[in-house]
Design a protein around this motif. Structure first.
Motif, PDB file in Angstrom:
ATOM      1  N   GLN A  80       0.849  -1.188   0.000  1.00 16.44           N
ATOM      2  CA  GLN A  80       0.000   0.000   0.000  1.00 16.44           C
ATOM      3  C   GLN A  80       0.887   1.241   0.000  1.00 16.44           C
ATOM      4  O   GLN A  80       1.656   1.456   0.934  1.00 16.44           O
ATOM      5  CB  GLN A  80      -0.933   0.026   1.219  1.00 16.44           C
ATOM      6  CG  GLN A  80      -1.793  -1.220   1.380  1.00 16.44           C
ATOM      7  CD  GLN A  80      -1.045  -2.359   2.055  1.00 16.44           C
ATOM      8  OE1 GLN A  80      -0.412  -2.153   3.091  1.00 16.44           O
ATOM      9  NE2 GLN A  80      -1.100  -3.549   1.485  1.00 16.44           N
ATOM     10  N   LEU A  81       0.762   2.019  -1.051  1.00 17.23           N
ATOM     11  CA  LEU A  81       1.515   3.262  -1.173  1.00 17.23           C
ATOM     12  C   LEU A  81       0.649   4.432  -0.720  1.00 17.23           C
ATOM     13  O   LEU A  81      -0.441   4.647  -1.254  1.00 17.23           O
ATOM     14  CB  LEU A  81       1.942   3.492  -2.618  1.00 17.23           C
ATOM     15  CG  LEU A  81       3.141   2.702  -3.127  1.00 17.23           C
ATOM     16  CD1 LEU A  81       3.362   2.991  -4.606  1.00 17.23           C
ATOM     17  CD2 LEU A  81       4.391   3.051  -2.331  1.00 17.23           C
ATOM     18  N   ALA A  82       1.144   5.186   0.248  1.00 16.80           N
ATOM     19  CA  ALA A  82       0.468   6.400   0.701  1.00 16.80           C
ATOM     20  C   ALA A  82       1.354   7.579   0.353  1.00 16.80           C
ATOM     21  O   ALA A  82       2.521   7.627   0.766  1.00 16.80           O
ATOM     22  CB  ALA A  82       0.222   6.341   2.213  1.00 16.80           C
ATOM     23  N   THR A  83       0.845   8.496  -0.430  1.00 17.47           N
ATOM     24  CA  THR A  83       1.603   9.713  -0.695  1.00 17.47           C
ATOM     25  C   THR A  83       0.663  10.910  -0.564  1.00 17.47           C
ATOM     26  O   THR A  83      -0.498  10.753  -0.172  1.00 17.47           O
ATOM     27  CB  THR A  83       2.319   9.674  -2.063  1.00 17.47           C
ATOM     28  OG1 THR A  83       3.254  10.757  -2.133  1.00 17.47           O
ATOM     29  CG2 THR A  83       1.352   9.758  -3.226  1.00 17.47           C
ATOM     30  N   ARG A 114       6.948   9.092 -10.645  1.00 19.16           N
ATOM     31  CA  ARG A 114       8.102   8.879  -9.759  1.00 19.16           C
ATOM     32  C   ARG A 114       8.010   7.540  -9.031  1.00 19.16           C
ATOM     33  O   ARG A 114       9.022   6.865  -8.826  1.00 19.16           O
ATOM     34  CB  ARG A 114       8.203  10.034  -8.753  1.00 19.16           C
ATOM     35  CG  ARG A 114       8.684  11.337  -9.371  1.00 19.16           C
ATOM     36  CD  ARG A 114       8.987  12.380  -8.314  1.00 19.16           C
ATOM     37  NE  ARG A 114       7.808  12.890  -7.659  1.00 19.16           N
ATOM     38  CZ  ARG A 114       7.261  14.083  -7.882  1.00 19.16           C
ATOM     39  NH1 ARG A 114       7.791  14.903  -8.785  1.00 19.16           N
ATOM     40  NH2 ARG A 114       6.198  14.471  -7.217  1.00 19.16           N
ATOM     41  N   LEU A 115       6.812   7.163  -8.636  1.00 14.16           N
ATOM     42  CA  LEU A 115       6.616   5.913  -7.900  1.00 14.16           C
ATOM     43  C   LEU A 115       6.583   4.696  -8.829  1.00 14.16           C
ATOM     44  O   LEU A 115       6.560   3.557  -8.344  1.00 14.16           O
ATOM     45  CB  LEU A 115       5.320   5.980  -7.087  1.00 14.16           C
ATOM     46  CG  LEU A 115       5.344   6.949  -5.897  1.00 14.16           C
ATOM     47  CD1 LEU A 115       3.927   7.212  -5.395  1.00 14.16           C
ATOM     48  CD2 LEU A 115       6.219   6.418  -4.766  1.00 14.16           C
ATOM     49  N   ILE A 120      -2.377   4.930  -6.706  1.00 16.52           N
ATOM     50  CA  ILE A 120      -1.909   5.267  -5.354  1.00 16.52           C
ATOM     51  C   ILE A 120      -2.974   4.765  -4.376  1.00 16.52           C
ATOM     52  O   ILE A 120      -4.159   5.036  -4.552  1.00 16.52           O
ATOM     53  CB  ILE A 120      -1.709   6.784  -5.195  1.00 16.52           C
ATOM     54  CG1 ILE A 120      -0.545   7.257  -6.087  1.00 16.52           C
ATOM     55  CG2 ILE A 120      -1.450   7.162  -3.739  1.00 16.52           C
ATOM     56  CD1 ILE A 120      -0.504   8.754  -6.304  1.00 16.52           C
ATOM     57  N   ASP A 121      -2.549   4.027  -3.361  1.00 17.14           N
ATOM     58  CA  ASP A 121      -3.527   3.437  -2.439  1.00 17.14           C
ATOM     59  C   ASP A 121      -4.180   4.487  -1.545  1.00 17.14           C
ATOM     60  O   ASP A 121      -5.401   4.462  -1.355  1.00 17.14           O
ATOM     61  CB  ASP A 121      -2.848   2.355  -1.593  1.00 17.14           C
ATOM     62  CG  ASP A 121      -2.336   1.217  -2.455  1.00 17.14           C
ATOM     63  OD1 ASP A 121      -3.120   0.306  -2.754  1.00 17.14           O
ATOM     64  OD2 ASP A 121      -1.160   1.262  -2.863  1.00 17.14           O
ATOM     65  N   ILE A 122      -3.385   5.382  -0.964  1.00 17.65           N
ATOM     66  CA  ILE A 122      -3.916   6.423  -0.076  1.00 17.65           C
ATOM     67  C   ILE A 122      -3.341   7.758  -0.523  1.00 17.65           C
ATOM     68  O   ILE A 122      -2.123   7.957  -0.474  1.00 17.65           O
ATOM     69  CB  ILE A 122      -3.554   6.152   1.401  1.00 17.65           C
ATOM     70  CG1 ILE A 122      -4.053   4.769   1.839  1.00 17.65           C
ATOM     71  CG2 ILE A 122      -4.140   7.235   2.302  1.00 17.65           C
ATOM     72  CD1 ILE A 122      -3.549   4.340   3.220  1.00 17.65           C
ATOM     73  N   TYR A 123      -4.223   8.673  -0.965  1.00 20.85           N
ATOM     74  CA  TYR A 123      -3.780   9.977  -1.472  1.00 20.85           C
ATOM     75  C   TYR A 123      -4.252  11.050  -0.503  1.00 20.85           C
ATOM     76  O   TYR A 123      -5.454  11.206  -0.280  1.00 20.85           O
ATOM     77  CB  TYR A 123      -4.344  10.215  -2.870  1.00 20.85           C
ATOM     78  CG  TYR A 123      -3.560  11.216  -3.680  1.00 20.85           C
ATOM     79  CD1 TYR A 123      -2.162  11.243  -3.655  1.00 20.85           C
ATOM     80  CD2 TYR A 123      -4.202  12.125  -4.506  1.00 20.85           C
ATOM     81  CE1 TYR A 123      -1.432  12.156  -4.412  1.00 20.85           C
ATOM     82  CE2 TYR A 123      -3.489  13.038  -5.284  1.00 20.85           C
ATOM     83  CZ  TYR A 123      -2.100  13.041  -5.226  1.00 20.85           C
ATOM     84  OH  TYR A 123      -1.381  13.947  -5.980  1.00 20.85           O
ATOM     85  N   GLN A 124      -3.295  11.790   0.070  1.00 17.71           N
ATOM     86  CA  GLN A 124      -3.593  12.647   1.213  1.00 17.71           C
ATOM     87  C   GLN A 124      -3.284  14.118   0.954  1.00 17.71           C
ATOM     88  O   GLN A 124      -2.253  14.446   0.375  1.00 17.71           O
ATOM     89  CB  GLN A 124      -2.748  12.180   2.414  1.00 17.71           C
ATOM     90  CG  GLN A 124      -2.947  10.706   2.762  1.00 17.71           C
ATOM     91  CD  GLN A 124      -1.772  10.140   3.544  1.00 17.71           C
ATOM     92  OE1 GLN A 124      -1.862   9.959   4.751  1.00 17.71           O
ATOM     93  NE2 GLN A 124      -0.665   9.853   2.876  1.00 17.71           N
ATOM     94  N   VAL A 125      -4.171  15.005   1.409  1.00 18.89           N
ATOM     95  CA  VAL A 125      -3.893  16.445   1.418  1.00 18.89           C
ATOM     96  C   VAL A 125      -2.838  16.669   2.500  1.00 18.89           C
ATOM     97  O   VAL A 125      -3.087  16.392   3.675  1.00 18.89           O
ATOM     98  CB  VAL A 125      -5.147  17.264   1.765  1.00 18.89           C
ATOM     99  CG1 VAL A 125      -4.874  18.753   1.514  1.00 18.89           C
ATOM    100  CG2 VAL A 125      -6.364  16.794   0.996  1.00 18.89           C
ATOM    101  N   HIS A 126      -1.667  17.183   2.121  1.00 21.14           N
ATOM    102  CA  HIS A 126      -0.568  17.248   3.080  1.00 21.14           C
ATOM    103  C   HIS A 126      -0.851  18.237   4.219  1.00 21.14           C
ATOM    104  O   HIS A 126      -0.629  17.927   5.387  1.00 21.14           O
ATOM    105  CB  HIS A 126       0.730  17.628   2.369  1.00 21.14           C
ATOM    106  CG  HIS A 126       1.955  17.146   3.059  1.00 21.14           C
ATOM    107  ND1 HIS A 126       3.109  16.802   2.395  1.00 21.14           N
ATOM    108  CD2 HIS A 126       2.226  16.933   4.363  1.00 21.14           C
ATOM    109  CE1 HIS A 126       4.029  16.394   3.260  1.00 21.14           C
ATOM    110  NE2 HIS A 126       3.513  16.479   4.463  1.00 21.14           N
ATOM    111  N   TRP A 127      -1.322  19.422   3.882  1.00 17.60           N
ATOM    112  CA  TRP A 127      -1.729  20.420   4.871  1.00 17.60           C
ATOM    113  C   TRP A 127      -2.958  21.146   4.328  1.00 17.60           C
ATOM    114  O   TRP A 127      -3.065  21.342   3.115  1.00 17.60           O
ATOM    115  CB  TRP A 127      -0.612  21.453   5.125  1.00 17.60           C
ATOM    116  CG  TRP A 127       0.541  20.930   5.917  1.00 17.60           C
ATOM    117  CD1 TRP A 127       1.620  20.243   5.452  1.00 17.60           C
ATOM    118  CD2 TRP A 127       0.722  21.043   7.339  1.00 17.60           C
ATOM    119  NE1 TRP A 127       2.470  19.920   6.482  1.00 17.60           N
ATOM    120  CE2 TRP A 127       1.942  20.403   7.655  1.00 17.60           C
ATOM    121  CE3 TRP A 127      -0.019  21.629   8.367  1.00 17.60           C
ATOM    122  CZ2 TRP A 127       2.445  20.322   8.952  1.00 17.60           C
ATOM    123  CZ3 TRP A 127       0.481  21.557   9.664  1.00 17.60           C
ATOM    124  CH2 TRP A 127       1.685  20.909   9.947  1.00 17.60           C
TER     125      TRP A 127
END
Length: 327
Positions: A80-83, A114-115, A120-127
């Motif tokens: 699981q890739l989380a970026t 790049r990956l 992408i398994d989990i795609y997150q708002v960084h801030w």
């Protein structure tokens, strides 16, 4: 290894996630590419299935190294890739928030390249980007979810109020806040909110930038460009001394009560507080020793005993707010 289901979705994550901020080098005083790739492979070989990264970690470098390691290791469907997305930078390394639709659509394709993967398994708002309507960000993520480019929507460093606003447009499956024995601010609001709303908690900073590794001493020095030298209050003067004193007491407690090292006590405490997965940061293969955090648990009394050590010695906790990029 232990595993947890991601929200109401049909996949699991490992209860320890490999954190790859440090292998990007930025804010950590540099890193070694060969060691970095070896670290990712070592974690996967030892049973970690979840890797957390971000474009801003080394301005693309961390994601590239993770992608290289995955090509060498294989078994992409078992990992699981989380970026993340939502931070942009200029040629001088100045970072600012940007979670517009245009930025997201650019970032997701850059991260996939790049990956070296097609999802992408989990795609997150960084801030949280307060200059962009959350509805615009959430709607774009829902489109990526529907298209199969991502499998889960996540947010990082969001308050419950911000998550409420975001979820008026799209669901949140994963929340990534900071959490460790020295940084417990989310206990009063974020943890209860996520539990009530079925949001998986993937927390960062488990070892508090190495403080809880048990390997720091008063004469420890940090390289130029390392945030622990330049920005983190926990590593300065008397505050550093107090944290090291607490770590020494925690070492004694870990040895006496569990026959474990403080690094494993720190991670097991997080898991036994109900967190779904704790991010273990490493940039050398020999730092991947998370396996001793499994096969045992805290009693309620022991949880309180550990917390009393910290609360007695570190009377004025310092929040991790210094890490926030400009709004």
């Amino acid at each position: 290894m232990e595993f947890r289901q991601v929200s109401d979705l049909n996949f699991n994550i490992s209860r320890v996630t490999l954190g790859t901020w440090a292998i990007g080098g930025w804010m950590w005083g540099g890193s070694d590419d060969q060691l970095a790739v070896g670290t990712v492979i070592e974690a996967l070989e030892k049973g970690i299935t979840t890797i957390d990264t971000a474009p801003v970690y080394g301005f693309g470098k961390s994601e590239k190294l993770v992608g290289q390691a995955l090509q060498e290791f294989g078994n992409r469907d078992e990992i699981q890739l989380a970026t993340k997305f939502g931070l942009e930078w200029d040629d001088e390394g100045n970072v600012q928030r940007n979670s517009t639709r245009e930025r997201i659509l650019k970032e997701v394709d850059d991260s996939l390249r790049r990956l070296q993967t097609d999802y992408i398994d989990i795609y997150q708002v960084h801030w949280p980007d307060l200059d962009t309507d959350f509805s615009e960000t959430a709607e774009t993520l829902q489109e990526l979810l529907d298209s199969g480019k991502i499998r889960a929507i996540g947010v990082s460093n969001f308050s419950p109020e911000q998550m409420d606003e975001f979820q008026q447009t799209a669901p949140i499956h994963v929340c990534q806040p900071p959490y460790n024995l020295f940084e417990r601010g989310i206990e009063k609001d974020v943890i209860p909110y996520c539990k009530e709303n079925g949001i998986t908690l993937l927390t960062y900073g488990a070892l508090c930038r190495g403080l809880l590794s048990g390997k720091m001493s008063k004469d420890r020095t940090f390289n130029k460009g390392d945030m622990r030298r330049d920005a983190d209050p926990k590593f300065q003067g008397e505050t550093f001394d107090k944290h090291l004193e607490a770590v020494e007491k925690l070492k004694e407690y870990a040895d006496k009560n569990f026959d474990k090292k403080v690094i494993h006590l720190a991670v097991r405490w997080i898991l036994d507080k109900g967190i779904d997965s704790a991010i273990w940061g490493a940039r050398k293969p020999e730092q991947v020793t998370f396996d001793n955090a499994f096969g045992w648990k805290f009693s309620h009394k022991q949880v309180k005993g550990v917390e009393e050590i910290v609360e007695t010695i570190v009377e004025d906790p310092v929040s991790p707010a210094f890490m926030a990029p400009p709004e």
